[in-house]
Design a protein around this motif. Structure first.
Motif, PDB file in Angstrom:
ATOM      1  N   PHE A 124       0.827  -1.207   0.000  1.00  0.00           N
ATOM      2  CA  PHE A 124       0.000   0.000   0.000  1.00  0.00           C
ATOM      3  C   PHE A 124       0.862   1.257   0.000  1.00  0.00           C
ATOM      4  N   SER A 125       2.020   1.198   0.677  1.00  0.00           N
ATOM      5  CA  SER A 125       2.906   2.354   0.718  1.00  0.00           C
ATOM      6  C   SER A 125       3.245   2.838  -0.687  1.00  0.00           C
ATOM      7  N   PHE A 126       3.520   1.905  -1.591  1.00  0.00           N
ATOM      8  CA  PHE A 126       3.892   2.286  -2.950  1.00  0.00           C
ATOM      9  C   PHE A 126       2.673   2.628  -3.794  1.00  0.00           C
ATOM     10  N   ASN A 127       1.560   1.933  -3.569  1.00  0.00           N
ATOM     11  CA  ASN A 127       0.318   2.314  -4.261  1.00  0.00           C
ATOM     12  C   ASN A 127      -0.050   3.750  -3.918  1.00  0.00           C
ATOM     13  N   PHE A 128       0.085   4.087  -2.632  1.00  0.00           N
ATOM     14  CA  PHE A 128      -0.247   5.425  -2.141  1.00  0.00           C
ATOM     15  C   PHE A 128       0.697   6.466  -2.740  1.00  0.00           C
ATOM     16  N   LEU A 129       2.006   6.178  -2.703  1.00  0.00           N
ATOM     17  CA  LEU A 129       2.980   7.112  -3.261  1.00  0.00           C
ATOM     18  C   LEU A 129       2.771   7.289  -4.764  1.00  0.00           C
ATOM     19  N   ASN A 130       2.527   6.183  -5.485  1.00  0.00           N
ATOM     20  CA  ASN A 130       2.287   6.270  -6.925  1.00  0.00           C
ATOM     21  C   ASN A 130       1.130   7.206  -7.238  1.00  0.00           C
ATOM     22  N   LYS A 131       0.011   7.033  -6.544  1.00  0.00           N
ATOM     23  CA  LYS A 131      -1.170   7.857  -6.794  1.00  0.00           C
ATOM     24  C   LYS A 131      -0.942   9.304  -6.378  1.00  0.00           C
ATOM     25  N   ALA A 132      -0.258   9.500  -5.231  1.00  0.00           N
ATOM     26  CA  ALA A 132       0.010  10.860  -4.762  1.00  0.00           C
ATOM     27  C   ALA A 132       0.888  11.608  -5.760  1.00  0.00           C
ATOM     28  N   ALA A 133       1.901  10.927  -6.304  1.00  0.00           N
ATOM     29  CA  ALA A 133       2.794  11.563  -7.270  1.00  0.00           C
ATOM     30  C   ALA A 133       2.088  11.868  -8.582  1.00  0.00           C
ATOM     31  N   SER A 134       0.970  11.171  -8.828  1.00  0.00           N
ATOM     32  CA  SER A 134       0.167  11.414 -10.038  1.00  0.00           C
ATOM     33  C   SER A 134      -0.962  12.393  -9.777  1.00  0.00           C
ATOM     34  N   SER A 135      -1.070  12.887  -8.538  1.00  0.00           N
ATOM     35  CA  SER A 135      -2.182  13.769  -8.153  1.00  0.00           C
ATOM     36  C   SER A 135      -1.645  15.006  -7.458  1.00  0.00           C
ATOM     37  N   THR A 136      -0.678  15.654  -8.083  1.00  0.00           N
ATOM     38  CA  THR A 136      -0.032  16.794  -7.440  1.00  0.00           C
ATOM     39  C   THR A 136      -0.989  17.951  -7.183  1.00  0.00           C
TER      40      THR A 136
ATOM     41  N   ALA B  67      -3.666  17.779  -5.713  1.00  0.00           N
ATOM     42  CA  ALA B  67      -4.277  17.576  -4.399  1.00  0.00           C
ATOM     43  C   ALA B  67      -3.484  18.258  -3.301  1.00  0.00           C
ATOM     44  N   PHE B  68      -2.232  18.624  -3.580  1.00  0.00           N
ATOM     45  CA  PHE B  68      -1.356  19.200  -2.570  1.00  0.00           C
ATOM     46  C   PHE B  68      -1.421  20.723  -2.604  1.00  0.00           C
ATOM     47  N   GLU B  69      -1.554  21.305  -1.414  1.00  0.00           N
ATOM     48  CA  GLU B  69      -1.704  22.752  -1.322  1.00  0.00           C
ATOM     49  C   GLU B  69      -0.433  23.492  -1.704  1.00  0.00           C
ATOM     50  N   ASN B  70       0.715  22.936  -1.346  1.00  0.00           N
ATOM     51  CA  ASN B  70       1.968  23.595  -1.711  1.00  0.00           C
ATOM     52  C   ASN B  70       2.210  23.442  -3.209  1.00  0.00           C
ATOM     53  N   ASN B  71       2.805  24.453  -3.806  1.00  0.00           N
ATOM     54  CA  ASN B  71       3.024  24.419  -5.256  1.00  0.00           C
ATOM     55  C   ASN B  71       4.511  24.441  -5.585  1.00  0.00           C
ATOM     56  N   ASP B  72       5.330  23.850  -4.696  1.00  0.00           N
ATOM     57  CA  ASP B  72       6.767  23.857  -4.919  1.00  0.00           C
ATOM     58  C   ASP B  72       7.261  22.600  -5.629  1.00  0.00           C
ATOM     59  N   GLY B  73       6.329  21.708  -5.991  1.00  0.00           N
ATOM     60  CA  GLY B  73       6.718  20.486  -6.684  1.00  0.00           C
ATOM     61  C   GLY B  73       7.108  19.348  -5.775  1.00  0.00           C
ATOM     62  N   ASN B  74       7.224  19.609  -4.480  1.00  0.00           N
ATOM     63  CA  ASN B  74       7.583  18.555  -3.525  1.00  0.00           C
ATOM     64  C   ASN B  74       6.327  17.887  -2.986  1.00  0.00           C
ATOM     65  N   ILE B  75       6.407  16.600  -2.740  1.00  0.00           N
ATOM     66  CA  ILE B  75       5.319  15.913  -2.070  1.00  0.00           C
ATOM     67  C   ILE B  75       5.894  15.060  -0.949  1.00  0.00           C
ATOM     68  N   SER B  76       5.100  14.855   0.076  1.00  0.00           N
ATOM     69  CA  SER B  76       5.511  14.016   1.195  1.00  0.00           C
ATOM     70  C   SER B  76       4.267  13.336   1.732  1.00  0.00           C
ATOM     71  N   VAL B  77       4.331  12.036   1.918  1.00  0.00           N
ATOM     72  CA  VAL B  77       3.188  11.282   2.434  1.00  0.00           C
ATOM     73  C   VAL B  77       3.658  10.323   3.510  1.00  0.00           C
ATOM     74  N   SER B  78       2.733   9.949   4.382  1.00  0.00           N
ATOM     75  CA  SER B  78       3.022   8.939   5.399  1.00  0.00           C
ATOM     76  C   SER B  78       2.104   7.750   5.179  1.00  0.00           C
ATOM     77  N   PRO B  79       2.602   6.703   4.528  1.00  0.00           N
ATOM     78  CA  PRO B  79       1.783   5.502   4.327  1.00  0.00           C
ATOM     79  C   PRO B  79       1.350   4.870   5.644  1.00  0.00           C
ATOM     80  N   LEU B  80       2.224   4.868   6.646  1.00  0.00           N
ATOM     81  CA  LEU B  80       1.875   4.264   7.933  1.00  0.00           C
ATOM     82  C   LEU B  80       0.729   5.008   8.591  1.00  0.00           C
ATOM     83  N   SER B  81       0.810   6.321   8.658  1.00  0.00           N
ATOM     84  CA  SER B  81      -0.259   7.105   9.263  1.00  0.00           C
ATOM     85  C   SER B  81      -1.574   6.912   8.526  1.00  0.00           C
TER      86      SER B  81
END
Length: 427
Positions: free
Chosen positions: A62-74, A76-90
């Motif tokens: 799931f950690s990688f499924n989550f990261l894959n989708k998050a990286a494809s859904s930029t 969704a992130f409020e910051n517009n600096d191109g960086n993303i950070s997610v916590s699969p465990l949380s």
């Protein structure tokens, strides 16, 4: 349970750097105080049944499924600096508490989303992880906490309260969903992330039923510190231009891997955690890699890693992300609407309430010469809807400079659990 076995020759040298007792996270005295979170009895070892080992592997998937989708859904992130950070465990723990609050459709969907068909097995695995992963030993700190803030116009089922408390250590409290209590919820988040994430909500909606919140806080000390005297100013070629950054340097034996798609190096913290830094190949962007990297890719790279003397250049950084991850989770299989029969919430006519979940996640991560500090809050807000259901051999030498976009993963080495993952495109 699969245990990573990468060896570090300098473990003995690290004893002076890693203290036996960690410092407890500080409390922000400017925040209103809240009752202590329900505590689970912690364990120093973990023993998973074969079924739970499978579930643990699925959670890592799931950690990688989550990261894959998050990286494809930029977007969704409020910051517009191109960086993303997610916590699969949380996210996975928060979703597990959500699965224990709705109907069979929701239960099955979340179980499948997390790769586990049986909710009871998911619960026992999460319970064991929550009792094993937290630690304040060996100079490292990891804390996990859960809370459930329900609208006190409703009376949730005692069984629901007991289950969340005993399985997830959830602090359950009924409050008025009014502006005056926003600071109460945010204070809990701040206290359980050492102030790194001071707030998760800006209002309590009158049609809200409950906020199910998971908080994660991590502080890791490098097994061997970077020497501040070696830190200098260098260029970082980001996707939005070149900037000057503070670049740290070390030359140590580290677990190193290289394939056609990326290079990776694992830098250990004291205790059972490390950060794995991933540099994409020249013809591949960090975002592209984050969208396509799989658990199989990860496992193969770690398995093929060998000890090398790595001339490492790593920028000091701090990245923060805030995102509504609801649509990301919908694409992974989370139902839009569901029935709150497990929670036992009824409307004035006595009918079980239908709800929908809005899931938000905030993360914060940073590294410097002493180590890393990271935090995450995942909040699943349920609102009412009108309808719904070491060897001494000669080592090769490697130079690796993270002076362009890269990925990072903070991982528990015993369980393979990924605490935090992200893409650093710009600094």
């Amino acid at each position: 349970m699969k245990t990573k076995s990468l060896l570090f020759a300098l473990m003995a040298l690290s004893l002076s750097a890693c203290s036996s007792d960690g410092d407890s996270p500080a409390v922000d005295n400017n925040q209103p105080s809240v009752d202590p979170t329900t505590k689970l009895e912690l364990t120093k070892t973990i023993s998973l049944t074969p079924a739970e080992e499978t579930t643990n592997h699925s959670l890592n998937q799931f950690s990688f499924n989550f990261l894959n989708k998050a990286a494809s859904s930029t977007d969704a992130f409020e910051n517009n600096d191109g960086n993303i950070s997610v916590s699969p465990l949380s996210a996975s723990i928060c979703l597990s508490t959500l699965a224990n609050s709705g109907d069979k459709t929701l239960e099955n969907a979340i179980a499948e989303l997390l790769g586990e068909k049986d909710l009871a097995n998911l619960n026992t695995t999460c319970n064991k992880l929550m009792r094993f992963l937290p630690s304040t030993a060996n100079g490292a700190i990891l804390t996990l906490a859960n809370s459930a803030w329900y609208n006190n116009i409703y009376s949730p089922a005692d069984k629901w309260v007991e289950n969340l408390s005993t399985t997830f250590g959830t602090y359950v409290k009924g409050i008025e969903f009014e502006k005056k209590n926003v600071s109460l919820v945010n204070s809990w988040c701040s206290q359980n992330t050492n102030g790194r994430i001071p707030e998760i909500i800006d209002q309590l909606h009158s049609d809200g039923v409950v906020h199910l919140i998971n908080a994660l806080y991590f502080q890791g000390k490098w097994m061997i510190d970077f020497d501040p005297a070696l830190t200098d100013s260098q260029s970082f070629d980001g996707t939005e231009g070149t900037t000057k950054v503070k670049m740290m340097h070390s030359n140590l034996p580290l677990a190193y891997s290289r394939n056609a798609d990326f290079e990776s190096v694992a830098v250990p913290f004291c205790g059972n955690t490390r950060i794995v830094l991933v540099m994409p190949a020249e013809n591949k962007s960090a975002s592209d890699l984050a969208r396509t990297m799989t658990l199989a890719d990860w496992d193969k790279a770690l398995a093929e890693a060998e000890k090398a003397k790595v001339d490492l250049s790593l920028p000091k950084f701090k990245v923060e992300s805030s995102a509504d991850i609801s649509n990301i989770l919908h694409e992974l299989g989370l139902p839009v609407t569901f029935n709150l029969d497990k929670m036992g919430v009824k409307d004035q006519s006595g009918r079980i309430v239908n709800g929908t979940a809005i899931v938000r996640q905030k993360t914060s991560a940073g590294i410097d010469e002493k180590g890393a500090e990271a935090a995450a809050i995942t909040d699943a807000e349920i609102i009412v809807t009108s309808s719904g259901n070491s060897n001494q051999e000669e080592m090769k030498e490697v130079a690796l400079a993270f002076d362009r976009p890269f990925l990072y993963f903070i991982e528990n080495t015993k369980t393979g659990t990924i605490l935090l993952a992200g893409v650093v495109n710009n600094l």
